[in-house]
Enzyme design. Structure first.
Site, short mmCIF file in Angstrom:
data_model
loop_
_atom_site.label_atom_id
_atom_site.label_comp_id
_atom_site.label_asym_id
_atom_site.label_seq_id
_atom_site.Cartn_x
_atom_site.Cartn_y
_atom_site.Cartn_z
N ASN A 181 0.81 -1.22 0.00
CA ASN A 181 0.00 0.00 0.00
C ASN A 181 0.84 1.26 0.00
O ASN A 181 0.47 2.25 -0.64
CB ASN A 181 -0.91 -0.01 1.24
CG ASN A 181 -1.74 1.25 1.35
OD1 ASN A 181 -2.60 1.51 0.52
ND2 ASN A 181 -1.49 2.04 2.39
N ASP A 188 1.51 6.81 -0.61
CA ASP A 188 0.51 5.84 -1.03
C ASP A 188 0.65 5.52 -2.51
O ASP A 188 0.49 6.39 -3.37
CB ASP A 188 -0.89 6.38 -0.75
CG ASP A 188 -1.95 5.30 -0.78
OD1 ASP A 188 -2.02 4.53 0.19
OD2 ASP A 188 -2.70 5.23 -1.78
N ASP A 201 -0.29 -6.55 4.82
CA ASP A 201 -0.70 -5.38 5.59
C ASP A 201 -1.69 -4.51 4.81
O ASP A 201 -1.67 -4.46 3.58
CB ASP A 201 0.54 -4.56 5.95
CG ASP A 201 0.25 -3.37 6.82
OD1 ASP A 201 -0.26 -3.57 7.94
OD2 ASP A 201 0.52 -2.23 6.39
N HIS A 261 -6.94 -0.98 2.13
CA HIS A 261 -6.58 0.34 1.62
C HIS A 261 -5.98 0.27 0.22
O HIS A 261 -5.46 1.26 -0.29
CB HIS A 261 -5.61 1.02 2.59
CG HIS A 261 -6.20 1.26 3.94
ND1 HIS A 261 -7.16 2.21 4.16
CD2 HIS A 261 -6.00 0.63 5.13
CE1 HIS A 261 -7.53 2.18 5.43
NE2 HIS A 261 -6.85 1.23 6.03
N GLU A 284 -4.67 -8.53 6.00
CA GLU A 284 -5.19 -7.74 7.11
C GLU A 284 -6.25 -6.81 6.54
O GLU A 284 -5.95 -5.78 5.95
CB GLU A 284 -4.08 -6.93 7.78
CG GLU A 284 -4.62 -6.09 8.95
CD GLU A 284 -3.92 -4.73 9.08
OE1 GLU A 284 -3.94 -4.17 10.19
OE2 GLU A 284 -3.37 -4.24 8.08
#
Length: 811
Positions: A302, A399, A429, A433, A463
């Protein structure tokens, strides 16, 4: 063995599918169903006019020229005229319809002046057939609705149904017991790497063992030196926090902290020098493998470390509706429109973004493609809502533009190299997102590569920080992510251990069906009680009395139910902490952080200044005993889980575990009240003697009807094993969902009522009406079989036939 079939009609959004069914019922018999082309729920149509006896009813549509009419959409064609039936107000026509995609409606009195389409309205009714099908169309004048019923559905059970029977899924690479460790806080095996090879103060090196926000000295060498300790818990897989090279320090003043946690990556190809070297990791993996222990990496796609600022020095999120992205030619576009494709517009760093990116020359990221500022979203910090969930910076971290295939392919190459090093799996992770299309592409590339290297059991779990199985399960159902962290379990387990109603566990496990597919199941979900972000289970129990007993109860729940238990390092020593994030990241080696030193353990004593590797501590012994129990009994590790009892308050939750080969019932009951509880259970084994395996010493007996009384001590669990196989029931199955006439859309439940509480495996399949090939939806493993069918990709009006085959203990 029992079987059941059902048929339905499918519609793509915004028009949902339809379903209708009828059934024949007898044990060892097929049950068939028929579809109805009518949406549910259906409101009464009060305006439908009365229809005189002499009314003519015509099926008019785009298939009429294939059914004997001179043209399509003829309201006066006799070849498609519906005849009155013995049911008042109903007209019917049986006809063979060739394969194809059509639309139709019913016209009255040879004119479209009065006609009825979808839901009795004006919209045409879609029909999609993959094969020639004989259908019955029935129009009801009382409702204005038209039904379509396939006439050649599969009938009663036959030997060919055995081909539809499948084994419940146990995914390759699952069945582990994880030990989740923050490497910097576990053991300091070499003080030589404490500063990561950097010189200067803590703001340069990131090392300050007196500050919980900085590196404290733990490393891979220390982890390697403590494998005996880890193995003593029964661990079969070690999960390391991200170990890649990080930005040593970010922030300034009181906001300054170090990358000890591993989530501020600058080099995805190298182990962080504070933790050791790639060679030391390889040595750890080799030694762990010799002990039968796998090694998992926590990975990130991410974001990277915060090395991109912007010319405007503004950081609030900017919506695309205010300032859209622009390609290098100045044309506005949305990256989502290209996600999942092999193309992406060329961008210009000076004009394509709402903020003009400025790349720091402080550190170069590795691989080099990460230094291209056009591969980042550059829209400001996420607000955790709307588009910013995937487009915004995670608290300032850079990002990545994961919609761009350069990022997808770049990260696939990065992590293929770690597969080659010997890593056994990834915890992924911040999965929520990242745009979903990324996971569809990237997980396939990595899994294909792992399989090509002979690693069929390479296991990845994401996650997705949410406690709703409906939001978690798509990552399992629609990508090659093997599983997700079970946040739903964590929430329910912490609540149960704290004294909440046992019904919360019933709700938790009833949602397991969302994970049941032809290739996946809830059995592979990594279950946990707390972690480095939200805090420890001891912290969640802080306001409870008898905290140690409740902590033990939480671990009993985790080890005795389905899933892969995850022990968070330090929990075995009774660490509790005072919150999440830094307050849940204590060191097992002697802490120099005053906040940590003064924290209470779950046992009531202070953490203090000594090492904490005591294999005789209460929770270490407790976890080791649970691990041994689980490992010694197949049913407790990977058997079906069948709920027997859930108290509608704090109290007892009881269930059975049954291995499909052994077919022996393990009776498990947990009590979260502060008083001993006596409950009557309806077991899966009649006239049996149950011997205590855990938490009790007595023997229990079930009656001829399977009833049994059990006593569960306060804040404890008991496990009993039956002395004979589970009963073989004579099922009388009925399709309970979808209901006749129900409209289906998206992910829809398909359920069967077996008519009996007993051990069963129910294989559930579907096919398009008229075709030969069945597609497995999944295998349900309890007495309330349910799976889910994602019909969103099927054409509007598709007719679908379902079939369920139930197998009892006798086979």
């Amino acid at each position: 063995m029992n079987s059941k079939s059902a048929a339905s009609s499918v519609r793509s959004q915004p028009l949902p599918p339809y379903l209708h069914k009828r059934s024949w019922r007898r044990w060892v018999t097929a049950l068939a169903a028929t579809p109805m082309l009518a949406l549910a729920p259906m409101a009464p149509l009060a305006s439908i006019p009365a229809v005189a006896d002499e009314t003519s009813v015509t099926l008019a549509g785009s298939f009429q020229s294939l059914l004997g009419c001179s043209a399509d959409w003829m309201a006066d064609c006799e070849a498609t005229s519906l005849q009155s039936t013995d049911q008042e107000g109903q007209y019917s026509l049986e006809v063979e319809v060739p394969a194809g995609n059509y639309e139709y409606k019913v016209a009255l009195n040879k004119s479209f002046d009065t006609s009825y389409g979808l839901d009795g309205g004006e919209e045409n009714i879609p029909l999609a057939l993959s094969a020639d099908s004989r259908l019955r169309f029935t129009f009801d004048t009382a409702t204005g609705l038209t039904q379509v019923v396939p006439l050649d559905l599969r009938g009663e059970y036959s030997d060919t149904d055995a081909e539809l029977v499948a084994a419940p899924v146990r995914q390759a690479g699952s069945g582990e017991q994880f030990y989740f460790v923050l490497t910097d806080r576990f053991a300091n095996g070499s003080t030589a790497n404490d500063t990561g090879g950097l010189e200067g103060d803590r703001l340069t090196t990131g090392f300050d063992p007196t500050d919980k926000g900085f590196y404290e000295g733990g490393d891979i060498a220390g982890l390697h030196s403590k494998l005996d300790y880890i193995q003593g818990l029964g661990t079969s897989a070690i999960w390391l926090t991200p170990s890649f090279k990080n930005m040593p320090v970010q922030g300034s003043g009181d906001d300054a902290s170090a990358g000890y946690h591993g989530y501020w990556v600058t080099d995805f190809t190298q182990i962080d020098p504070h933790l050791g070297t790639n060679e030391e990791l390889s040595e750890l993996i080799d030694d762990a493998h010799k002990r039968g222990i796998k090694v998992y990496f926590d990975i990130i796609v991410n974001h990277t470390a915060d090395l991109i600022d912007n010319k405007e020095k503004k950081y609030s999120y900017v919506e695309q509706s205010s300032l859209p992205y622009k390609d290098a030619q100045g044309q506005a576009f949305d990256p989502a429109d290209y996600a999942g494709s092999d193309t992406f517009p060329e961008l210009d760093a000076s004009s394509s973004f709402p903020y003009t990116p400025v790349v720091s020359d402080q550190v170069k990221k590795v691989p080099d493609w990460l230094n291209d500022p056009t591969l980042y979203h550059n829209r400001g910090d996420s607000t955790w809502e709307g588009e910013s969930v995937t487009y915004g910076d995670f608290q300032g971290l850079d990002d990545l533009m994961t919609e761009n295939p350069k990022v997808v392919n770049g990260f696939a190459e990065v992590y293929k190299n770690w597969v080659d090093l010997g890593i056994d799996g990834f915890r992924i992770d911040t999965a929520k997102h990242v745009n979903f299309e990324f996971w569809e592409q990237w997980t396939k590339q990595v899994q294909d590569y792992a399989r090509a290297q002979g690693k069929d059991d390479f296991f990845m779990f994401g996650e997705v920080y949410d406690a709703d199985a409906k939001k978690l399960s798509p990552y399992v159902r629609k990508t090659e992510m093997n599983s997700v962290l079970d946040f739903t379990f964590q929430s329910a387990a912490a609540g149960f251990a704290g004294g909440n109603s046992a019904k919360t566990l019933s709700a938790l496990f009833s949602a397991d069906d969302y994970y049941t597919t032809a290739n996946t199941s809830a059995d592979a979900l990594p279950t946990f009680l707390g972690n480095h972000d939200m805090g420890r289970i001891g912290y969640f129990l802080n306001n409870s009395n008898q905290k140690l007993k409740r902590d033990e109860l939480a671990h009993e729940l985790m080890f005795l139910t389905r899933g892969q238990p995850v022990v968070y390092y330090g929990d075995e020593q009774g660490f509790a902490g005072t919150g999440g994030d830094k307050d849940s990241r204590q060191s097992l080696f002697a802490s120099q952080v005053s906040d940590y030193q003064n924290q209470e353990l779950i046992t009531g004593e202070k953490l203090g200044t000594q090492d904490r590797y005591d294999s005789d501590s209460p929770l270490y012994q407790h976890i080791a005993a649970l691990s041994k129990l689980r490992e010694s009994n197949k049913a407790l590790k990977g058997g079906a889980q069948v709920e027997l009892y859930a108290q509608d308050s704090k109290g007892v939750y009881a269930f059975s575990r049954v291995d499909r080969d052994e077919k022996t019932e393990y009776l498990v009951a947990l009590n979260n009240s502060e008083e001993s509880a006596d409950v009557e259970l309806s077991t899966l084994t009649s006239d049996a003697t149950y011997s205590a395996l855990y938490g009790a010493e007595d023997k229990l007996s079930s009656a001829a009807d399977g009833k049994l009384n059990v006593t569960v001590p306060a804040l404890s669990a008991v496990v009993y094993k039956a002395d004979k196989n589970v009963d073989s029931a004579a099922f009388t199955p009925e399709i309970s969902a979808p209901k006749s006439g129900a409209g289906l859309s998206g992910v829809t439940p398909v359920s069967v009522d077996l008519g009996e509480q007993a051990w069963a495996e129910t294989s559930m399949s579907w096919r398009e009406v008229g075709t030969e090939k069945w597609h497995l939806l999944g295998v349900a493993e309890d007495h309330t079989p349910r799976v889910f069918h994602d019909v969103s990709s099927l054409p509007q009006g598709t007719l679908v036939e379902y079939r369920a085959v139930s197998t009892n203990a006798a086979g």
